[in-house]
Design an enzyme around this catalytic site. Structure first.
Site, PDB file in Angstrom:
ATOM      1  N   ASP A   1       9.551  -3.017  -2.921  1.00 48.82           N
ATOM      2  CA  ASP A   1       9.492  -1.824  -2.082  1.00 48.82           C
ATOM      3  C   ASP A   1      10.522  -0.786  -2.527  1.00 48.82           C
ATOM      4  O   ASP A   1      11.486  -1.095  -3.235  1.00 48.82           O
ATOM      5  CB  ASP A   1       9.747  -2.189  -0.617  1.00 48.82           C
ATOM      6  CG  ASP A   1       8.526  -2.817   0.044  1.00 48.82           C
ATOM      7  OD1 ASP A   1       7.435  -2.719  -0.533  1.00 48.82           O
ATOM      8  OD2 ASP A   1       8.675  -3.396   1.129  1.00 48.82           O
TER       9      ASP A   1
ATOM     10  N   LYS B   1       6.098   2.523  -0.337  1.00 47.32           N
ATOM     11  CA  LYS B   1       5.376   3.611   0.323  1.00 47.32           C
ATOM     12  C   LYS B   1       6.327   4.782   0.535  1.00 47.32           C
ATOM     13  O   LYS B   1       7.493   4.605   0.866  1.00 47.32           O
ATOM     14  CB  LYS B   1       4.822   3.135   1.665  1.00 47.32           C
ATOM     15  CG  LYS B   1       3.901   1.930   1.553  1.00 47.32           C
ATOM     16  CD  LYS B   1       3.447   1.464   2.935  1.00 47.32           C
ATOM     17  CE  LYS B   1       2.552   0.252   2.812  1.00 47.32           C
ATOM     18  NZ  LYS B   1       3.301  -0.966   2.471  1.00 47.32           N
TER      19      LYS B   1
ATOM     20  N   THR C   1      17.049  -9.073   8.647  1.00 48.78           N
ATOM     21  CA  THR C   1      16.454  -7.793   9.002  1.00 48.78           C
ATOM     22  C   THR C   1      17.529  -6.738   9.259  1.00 48.78           C
ATOM     23  O   THR C   1      18.680  -7.054   9.607  1.00 48.78           O
ATOM     24  CB  THR C   1      15.535  -7.939  10.227  1.00 48.78           C
ATOM     25  OG1 THR C   1      14.791  -6.739  10.409  1.00 48.78           O
ATOM     26  CG2 THR C   1      16.336  -8.255  11.485  1.00 48.78           C
TER      27      THR C   1
ATOM     28  N   MET D   1      13.076   3.167  11.209  1.00 48.30           N
ATOM     29  CA  MET D   1      12.322   4.339  10.736  1.00 48.30           C
ATOM     30  C   MET D   1      12.338   5.470  11.762  1.00 48.30           C
ATOM     31  O   MET D   1      11.308   6.026  12.142  1.00 48.30           O
ATOM     32  CB  MET D   1      10.877   3.935  10.399  1.00 48.30           C
ATOM     33  CG  MET D   1      10.793   2.938   9.257  1.00 48.30           C
ATOM     34  SD  MET D   1       9.162   2.172   9.044  1.00 48.30           S
ATOM     35  CE  MET D   1       9.241   0.855  10.274  1.00 48.30           C
TER      36      MET D   1
ATOM     37  N   GLY E   1      14.773  -5.818   4.006  1.00 49.47           N
ATOM     38  CA  GLY E   1      14.904  -6.475   5.304  1.00 49.47           C
ATOM     39  C   GLY E   1      14.154  -7.778   5.328  1.00 49.47           C
ATOM     40  O   GLY E   1      14.320  -8.640   4.476  1.00 49.47           O
TER      41      GLY E   1
END
Length: 464
Positions: free
Chosen positions: A248, A270, A332, A384, A303
């Site tokens: 990621d 992403k 996390t 986020m 995470g």
């Protein structure tokens, strides 16, 4: 001094240990693990050694050292606190051509007891020739993290089938390839999952084939929030075994640098404005493509894969495709960022529960939850959230949360660039804008966030 590495069979062979203190006790425990016939000569014994003597696991010769104690011995260990006595024992042992170890005195030793990584029957020994045992211990600690404990059971299984493997793979190269498959493939995987019967069945079936089958696998690995030191041992092991790594955007370069040097690394993160469903479809396709080619694929996520990481969707896809998989949890961001900010997520005076919430979700998903989120005596951990700070502040206050509720934003949590911003909920949007807070950032809201100014211990703290 250049030592010759040697593993000795001491089963039912006498080892004479002179000394009955704590140092001798440590040596004796190791000897007993090798089924040695241990005889201990000393005026007195520690309580633990006395218990071993009472139980008949060692023999005790009470009194001061006598030459006859060395009769019939194969090895000698001198573990007294008298250097002159230790030297005399060493001289007598050498005269009899007995190997002698004098604890903490390498000059008097003809053999040294190494640091051990025990995956019986597989044993890894590390020696510094007695000169730097602390360094040997540190090396052992590092090696311990590389080998799963199931490797011992796998070694025992391979030993039982050694003759059958030799008959089925008489050519050396084919036999080496088979052992590589045994360790890295489904047999080793079954052992790690504590499925020894399945492992043996797979091994037996493979021996009836002309060559070991190629069978790929995907491991979902949580990389944690950024600090490489927070990787689990299993995560590090997966990175060292991976053929392909799909990583990621938020996975730190320092973590990817720990991977196998020849592993193929593919960025699949992403980004804002992208069609995330299309990106996820590409991830699925890459996992399938490489696993079908017999490769070990690590899907490396920031995470934890199962906390707002779409790990469940990826597992469901792999299950539907009949592809083997494994999950290695990661720390996390909520746990790690809170810890690095000195914020306990729960506290008996301030917060009896914690809620992990994503501010990046499907439209209107939070609307029905605002009254619950606004309740006191709980900690809210928002993932986020940087683009939603105005909405979060306004809605929580509108549904009853006090504007004076403390908050903490941890930007780049656990990394060298971590910044911490704290203040009151009513000032959250303006403070974040003033300090140009950017993603990745974890937002913590609740009474416990008020502890950060005093308990924060890592990174820079911004002025409110």
């Amino acid at each position: 001094m250049k030592l010759f590495p040697l593993f000795a069979d001491l089963s039912q062979r006498r080892v004479m240990v002179v000394g009955g203190g704590a140092v001798a006790e440590r040596k004796i425990n190791s000897l007993l693990a090798s089924d040695a016939d241990v005889v201990v000569g000393a005026p007195s014994l520690t309580d633990a050694l006395a218990s071993l003597a009472t139980a008949g696991r060692i023999r005790h010769l009470a009194g001061t050292f006598e030459q006859s104690w060395l009769d019939e011995a194969w090895l000698v260990i001198a573990a007294t606190d008298d250097r002159n006595l230790n030297r005399r024992i060493a001289d007598l042992a050498r005269a009899r051509r007995l190997f002698i170890n004098v604890v903490d005195d390498p000059e008097l030793c003809s053999f040294h007891v190494p640091s051990i990584v025990d995956r019986a029957p597989l044993t890894i020994a590390i020696s510094s020739a007695g000169h730097a045992p602390v360094i040997a211990r540190r090396v052992r600690e590092r090696i311990e993290s590389l080998f799963d404990h199931s490797l011992g059971a796998l070694t025992a299984l391979a030993a039982r089938y050694r003759d059958a493997i030799r008959r089925g793979r008489p050519e050396l190269r084919a036999r080496r390839n088979f052992y590589d498959w045994l360790i890295d493939g489904p047999v080793g995987d079954a052992m790690r999952r504590q499925q020894p019967d399945e492992a043996e069945s797979l091994l037996s079936a493979a021996l009836h084939q002309t060559q070991a089958p190629s069978r790929g696998k995907v491991v979902l690995v949580g990389a944690g929030p950024g600090d490489p030191g927070l990787l689990t041992i299993k995560a590090l092991r997966a990175l060292n075994e991976a053929d392909v790594i799909l990583y990621d955007r938020l996975v730190d370069d320092a973590i990817r640098d720990l991977a196998r040097r020849d592993a193929m690394q593919i960025a699949v993160g992403k980004r804002t404005g992208e069609n995330h469903d299309a990106t996820q479809a590409r991830i699925h396709a890459l996992m399938q493509e490489h696993a079908r080619q017999g490769r070990l694929v690590v899907r490396l996520k920031g995470g934890d894969a199962f906390v707002f990481g779409r790990g469940g969707e990826e597992l469901a896809f792999l299950r539907d495709q009949g592809i083997d998989y494994e999950v290695v949890p990661g720390i996390t961001a909520a746990l790690a960022c809170a810890a690095y900010a000195g914020v306990p997520l729960t506290h008996r005076d301030h917060a009896q529960s914690v809620r992990l919430v994503t501010a990046h979700c499907r439209e209107d998903a939070l609307l029905q939850d605002w009254p619950c989120l606004a309740q006191d005596k709980q900690t809210l951990a928002f993932y986020m959230s940087v683009g939603q700070l105005e909405t979060l502040s306004t809605q929580l206050q509108a549904h009853g949360r006090s504007g004076d509720t403390p908050f903490v934003i941890v930007e780049n949590g656990t990394r060298p660039t971590q910044r911490l911003l704290h203040g009151k909920l009513k000032d959250l949007p303006s403070l974040a804008q003033r300090h140009a807070i950017v993603s990745p950032a974890m937002l913590l809201i609740g009474e416990v966030a008020g502890l950060a100014p005093n308990l924060n211990w890592f990174g820079a703290t911004l002025e409110a």
